[in-house]
Design a protein around this motif. Structure first.
Motif, PDB file in Angstrom:
ATOM      1  N   ALA A   1      -1.935   2.688  -6.058  1.00  0.00           N
ATOM      2  CA  ALA A   1      -3.112   3.515  -6.347  1.00  0.00           C
ATOM      3  C   ALA A   1      -2.836   4.457  -7.507  1.00  0.00           C
ATOM      4  N   ASP A   2      -1.638   5.028  -7.547  1.00  0.00           N
ATOM      5  CA  ASP A   2      -1.274   5.954  -8.627  1.00  0.00           C
ATOM      6  C   ASP A   2      -1.239   5.248  -9.970  1.00  0.00           C
TER       7      ASP A   2
ATOM      8  N   ASP B   1      -8.169  -2.776   2.314  1.00  0.00           N
ATOM      9  CA  ASP B   1      -7.769  -1.466   1.788  1.00  0.00           C
ATOM     10  C   ASP B   1      -7.323  -1.578   0.334  1.00  0.00           C
ATOM     11  N   LEU B   2      -6.599  -2.639   0.004  1.00  0.00           N
ATOM     12  CA  LEU B   2      -6.139  -2.825  -1.373  1.00  0.00           C
ATOM     13  C   LEU B   2      -7.321  -3.082  -2.300  1.00  0.00           C
TER      14      LEU B   2
ATOM     15  N   LEU C   1       0.822  -1.209   0.000  1.00  0.00           N
ATOM     16  CA  LEU C   1       0.000   0.000   0.000  1.00  0.00           C
ATOM     17  C   LEU C   1       0.857   1.260   0.000  1.00  0.00           C
TER      18      LEU C   1
ATOM     19  N   GLN D   1     -12.028   1.348  -6.639  1.00  0.00           N
ATOM     20  CA  GLN D   1     -12.167   2.766  -6.975  1.00  0.00           C
ATOM     21  C   GLN D   1     -11.515   3.106  -8.311  1.00  0.00           C
ATOM     22  N   THR D   2     -10.379   2.498  -8.595  1.00  0.00           N
ATOM     23  CA  THR D   2      -9.636   2.837  -9.817  1.00  0.00           C
ATOM     24  C   THR D   2     -10.020   1.964 -11.005  1.00  0.00           C
TER      25      THR D   2
ATOM     26  N   THR E   1       2.593   5.008  -6.177  1.00  0.00           N
ATOM     27  CA  THR E   1       2.033   3.873  -5.454  1.00  0.00           C
ATOM     28  C   THR E   1       1.169   3.021  -6.375  1.00  0.00           C
TER      29      THR E   1
ATOM     30  N   ASP F   1     -10.275  -2.008  -1.917  1.00  0.00           N
ATOM     31  CA  ASP F   1     -10.963  -0.721  -2.056  1.00  0.00           C
ATOM     32  C   ASP F   1     -10.277   0.151  -3.108  1.00  0.00           C
ATOM     33  N   ILE F   2      -8.943   0.158  -3.118  1.00  0.00           N
ATOM     34  CA  ILE F   2      -8.205   0.913  -4.133  1.00  0.00           C
ATOM     35  C   ILE F   2      -8.513   0.387  -5.531  1.00  0.00           C
TER      36      ILE F   2
END
Length: 494
Positions: A359-360, A395-396, A333, A402-403, A357, A398-399
């Motif tokens: 997420a990025d 959490d992962l 993360l 979202q993406t 990251t 969720d990322i």
């Protein structure tokens, strides 16, 4: 329960009867403050000189040297299996390391081979089940996707061990920077992970010190663990100086203190429970006919060293891979070295990718399928281990949701470990693998992500990984056995 054991007995070193000592080095004065430490690390086979009679006590310890010291301390074998790539067309694979022996097969440019040795300018390889030799100017071989760690370097098996055990990370997605000086904080982090991997607890001899540059510490827990154990100290001005380099003599003294510390060795409080089979209660995709390779053209794979193996051996080159050897779910993360699409010109005039990251990188790309395989690097017996993994996986997910709102998410379970590994490890054992796979199944039920049962695909009747499928560590899958993983993902699709 916990046992007090002499740390010297825990990890036999490779050479314990060496005749060299401080007096054998022309640059180590017998009255120097570090002379005893040099004697200790040399006599125990942890250090070697840098020349015939040179120790270089004031020389800077780099990252490769330090992983070598740790690996020797752990008794790591120098045998190494990794991936190689053919760089020429129509390359002969021969029965012996010479040009006159029989040709058993032929590989072509871009083909992947498994490398298990190097002698007289030839790599020993396994290609499509055929063992043989390929001249080393016809292919390349690096360690676990690290472009700057060549297979033939003296430190390669030790870097591979540290990477695969999660004791160290790279400096980029495909770089280790072996010649880069290791810093004071990095040494603390590596030693703390070493203790965690082997189930060791250092003594607490000192009270924690609040350093004047505490806010500069990336991992204060690791630093204070070593400081409280008397392994490392702060500077005279009250700072810790986390980014400072370290000399070979300083590391020798530090390693002597570490190796002779009164270490508590954790052992399982009870034997593993009997194995009554493995039941899956999760969102499992149905068994179907195998899809074609191009089904994965819009897929990405996220995870640790086993995902690096997938990149090398699944034969799906059009998929994207975001894999970091030794990474945990929580660590992934925060990991911020994934190459992004945006580039810049560095001081040498080269075009370099910006990094970010997970997420990025997911935010700037689009996928139809996202595969995630994590968990082996945080295996542990405590409830906190389980909870941190479970929370990080949520959490992962969720990322990803979202993406990649249109992507199907697949959670690949933790694969089994061998009986030998399970029987000797506090962390890497069957019981913990099953517990953490239960966490993944719970994540699957809560989020709707699909669960791929890699454990069941590999395990024997007792719930262990067959020894012939993995490296000597009992965890990392050999090239040929990735065919099991390939079949699993190709026949379980939504």
């Amino acid at each position: 329960m916990r046992k007090k054991l002499c740390f010297l007995l825990m990890f036999p070193v490779l050479c314990v009867c060496m005749s060299l000592n401080a007096a054998a080095f022309s640059d180590v004065d017998s009255g120097a403050w570090y002379a005893e430490a040099v004697d200790y690390v040399v006599e125990n086979g942890l250090f070697q000189g840098t020349g015939d009679d040179i120790f270089s006590p004031d020389g800077t310890m780099n990252r490769a040297m330090f992983m070598t010291v740790l690996g020797r301390m752990a008794g790591v074998t120098t045998e190494l299996t990794t991936a190689g790539t053919i760089t020429k067309t129509s390359v002969n694979i021969r029965t012996e390391p010479n040009t006159t022996s029989e040709v058993v097969d032929m590989a072509d440019i871009g083909d992947a081979v498994e490398v298990s040795g190097h002698e007289n300018g030839w790599y020993r390889v396994n290609y499509n089940g055929e063992y043989g030799y390929i001249r080393d100017d016809l292919m390349t071989a690096t360690v676990d996707g690290l472009d700057d760690v060549a297979y033939t370097e003296y430190y390669s098996p030790y870097v591979a061990w540290a990477y695969r055990c999660g004791i160290t990370y790279g400096t980029g997605l495909s770089t280790f920077s072996p010649d880069l000086p290791i810093t004071r904080e990095e040494i603390c982090i590596c030693l703390a992970r070493y203790c965690e991997y082997y189930g060791l607890e250092l003594p607490q001899l000192n009270e924690p010190v609040l350093f004047t540059d505490e806010d500069q510490l990336k991992n204060p827990d690791a630093v204070h663990e070593l400081q409280c154990a008397g392994i490392i100290e702060g500077r005279d001005d009250g700072s810790f100086d986390p980014g400072a380099s370290v000399t070979r003599s300083e590391v020798a003294a530090l390693i002597q203190r570490f190796k002779t510390a009164d270490v508590t060795v954790s052992v399982p409080e009870e034997p593993e429970s009997s194995y009554d089979g493995y039941e899956v209660d999760a969102n499992v995709p149905p068994l179907s006919d195998a899809v074609d390779d191009d089904w994965f053209d819009d897929a990405c794979f996220i995870g640790h060293s086993l995902v690096v193996g997938m990149q090398n051996y699944l034969g799906l080159p059009n998929a994207d891979y975001y894999a970091v050897s030794g990474i945990s779910a929580l660590g992934l993360l925060d990991y911020d070295l994934f190459p992004l699409d945006e580039t810049y010109i560095d001081e040498n005039g080269d075009t370099v990718s910006e990094t970010g990251t997970i997420a990025d990188v997911l935010a700037e790309r689009s996928y139809g399928k996202v595969y995630i395989m994590l968990g082996v690097n945080e295996l542990g017996p405590e409830t906190d281990h389980w909870n941190m993994f479970y929370s990080a996986m949520l959490d992962l997910i969720d990322i990803v949701e979202q993406t990649q709102p249109d992507a199907e998410i697949y959670l690949i379970s933790i694969t089994p470990v061998t009986f030998e590994c399970s029987d000797s490890s506090v962390n890497f054992n069957r019981r913990n693998v099953l517990r953490f796979n239960e966490a993944l199944q719970q994540v699957s039920r809560e989020t709707g992500a699909y669960y791929l049962d890699a454990f069941g695909a590999y395990c024997d009747d007792e719930g262990y990984m067959p020894a012939e499928c993995v490296l000597s560590d009992g965890i990392h899958i050999l090239a040929d056995c990735y065919s099991v993983m390939r079949e699993l993902i190709m026949t379980h699709t939504a």
